[in-house]
Write a protein that holds these residues in place. Structure first.
Motif, short mmCIF file in Angstrom:
data_model
loop_
_atom_site.label_atom_id
_atom_site.label_comp_id
_atom_site.label_asym_id
_atom_site.label_seq_id
_atom_site.Cartn_x
_atom_site.Cartn_y
_atom_site.Cartn_z
N MET A 63 0.82 -1.20 0.00
CA MET A 63 0.00 0.00 0.00
C MET A 63 0.86 1.26 0.00
O MET A 63 0.63 2.19 -0.79
N ASP B 233 -5.26 -2.87 -5.13
CA ASP B 233 -4.51 -3.14 -3.90
C ASP B 233 -5.43 -3.04 -2.68
O ASP B 233 -5.35 -3.87 -1.76
N CYS B 234 -6.30 -2.05 -2.66
CA CYS B 234 -7.26 -1.91 -1.55
C CYS B 234 -8.20 -3.11 -1.48
O CYS B 234 -8.51 -3.60 -0.40
N TYR B 235 -8.63 -3.58 -2.66
CA TYR B 235 -9.53 -4.73 -2.69
C TYR B 235 -8.85 -5.97 -2.11
O TYR B 235 -9.45 -6.69 -1.29
N TYR C 177 -14.19 -1.13 -6.44
CA TYR C 177 -14.93 -0.69 -5.25
C TYR C 177 -16.25 -1.44 -5.09
O TYR C 177 -16.74 -1.58 -3.96
N ILE D 272 -15.02 -4.31 -3.32
CA ILE D 272 -14.66 -3.91 -1.97
C ILE D 272 -15.91 -3.82 -1.09
O ILE D 272 -15.92 -4.28 0.06
N SER E 163 -11.96 -1.32 7.45
CA SER E 163 -11.98 -1.48 6.00
C SER E 163 -12.17 -0.14 5.30
O SER E 163 -11.50 0.17 4.31
N THR F 110 -9.08 1.89 5.34
CA THR F 110 -8.06 1.39 4.42
C THR F 110 -8.19 2.04 3.05
O THR F 110 -7.18 2.39 2.41
N CYS F 111 -9.43 2.21 2.58
CA CYS F 111 -9.62 2.73 1.23
C CYS F 111 -10.15 4.16 1.21
O CYS F 111 -10.36 4.73 0.13
N HIS G 191 -7.69 6.72 -0.50
CA HIS G 191 -7.62 6.48 -1.95
C HIS G 191 -8.90 6.96 -2.64
O HIS G 191 -8.85 7.57 -3.71
#
Length: 319
Positions: free
Chosen positions: A59, A121-123, A218, A221, A237, A240-241, A244
């Protein structure tokens, strides 16, 4: 009408927002402050990601790569913007205009792809946290960043070669701060349908396609978050995103405004405002977005400042 080739022009004139000298000085100070903060923020982010072992994760590798791109991106425009705000010389050479146009597209497209890679990457981080480091290996991360640059600059080379062979009417006044696509197209005598088709296809593949990839990421996600039953898991969670998603919203809200419209609908006055926002302001905001909302980055910054203070105390003690 006899067509004049673009290469016959030796220089171009870049228009500022206003002809008022006092207002130009104010704009110079505003842009200078923004650029300084952009340099400090992105250099600090790159330094923290490289120096702090806790940030040696996929990340933060992408965040550091985004900071490097933003640092380069803003430096393509800011020095020239500052010069035309304070100097009577508003000209830019043919070679300078071509280079600025090429890097505008290359870095802009690269950022679109990089933001799409960061969404993936977030997923992975949310959907498969136990195998995150195995799934996002250093080789894969480096490949995604390299592919972002390759795709961005390859398509920019195509647009640049096609745009700089258009026929122009001899007018060399660019209604903007830099050599961007809309004001250059406005100077063309005859924009053929083949050029417009190439332009729309390239812009769609490099702006709309990454946006769709981000949207799909997303959606996955959200589906992964819905499978998490604890409220704490949901909050973790989203954190985390969250940064972004903020960066994507800012960038995706400004770039398509200019480049995803028909050529006939370009409004250069508003486009100048939006173009300054995504070329100078957003690169300054990205480090703030990723630092103010991130405990790891703030902790790394605190430790770095503590080391600097300790080294200064040692130097003063020796004196």
């Amino acid at each position: 009408m006899e067509e004049k080739n673009f290469t016959e022009l030796k220089e171009f004139i870049l228009l500022c927002f206003t002809a008022d000298l006092q207002l130009q000085r104010i704009l110079f100070l505003v842009f200078l402050i923004i650029y300084v903060f952009c340099l400090l923020g992105n250099i600090t982010m790159i330094f923290l990601v490289c120096s702090d072992s806790q940030l040696h994760t996929p990340m933060y590798f992408f965040i550091g790569s985004l900071s490097l791109l933003d640092l380069w991106y803003s430096s393509v425009f800011a020095p020239k913007i500052l010069m035309i705000c304070i100097s009577e010389d508003k000209s830019i050479s043919f070679a300078g205009c071509l280079a600025q146009f090429f890097f505008t597209g290359g870095l802009g497209f690269s950022e679109c792809y990089l933001l799409a890679a960061m969404a993936y990457d977030c997923y992975v981080a949310i959907a498969n946290p136990l195998l995150y480091f195995q799934a996002m290996s250093p080789r894969l991360c480096a490949s995604l960043v390299a592919a972002s640059y390759f795709g961005g600059f390859l398509n920019s080379a195509i647009i640049t070669s096609k745009t700089f062979t258009l026929s122009f009417c001899g007018n060399n006044v660019i209604n903007g701060f830099f050599c961007d696509l809309p004001p250059l197209v406005k100077l063309a005598c005859d924009v053929k349908e083949s050029y417009q088709a190439m332009l729309y296809f390239t812009l769609a593949s490099n702006v709309i396609t990454p946006s769709l990839l981000i949207l799909v990421s997303y959606l996955f996600i959200i589906a992964a978050i819905l499978n998490i039953f604890s409220i704490q898991g949901h909050l973790k969670s989203f954190s985390t995103c969250g940064s972004h998603l903020t960066a994507v919203t800012l960038y995706s809200g400004s770039v398509p405004f200019i480049y995803s419209r028909p050529i006939s609908s370009y409004a250069l006055k508003w486009d100048k405002v939006v173009s300054v926002f995504y070329t100078v302001v957003i690169p300054m905001l990205n480090p703030l977005i990723y630092s103010l909302r991130n405990k790891d980055v703030k902790e790394a910054l605190r430790k770095t400042l503590d080391r600097v203070k300790l080294s200064q105390l040692k130097i003063l003690g020796k004196q």
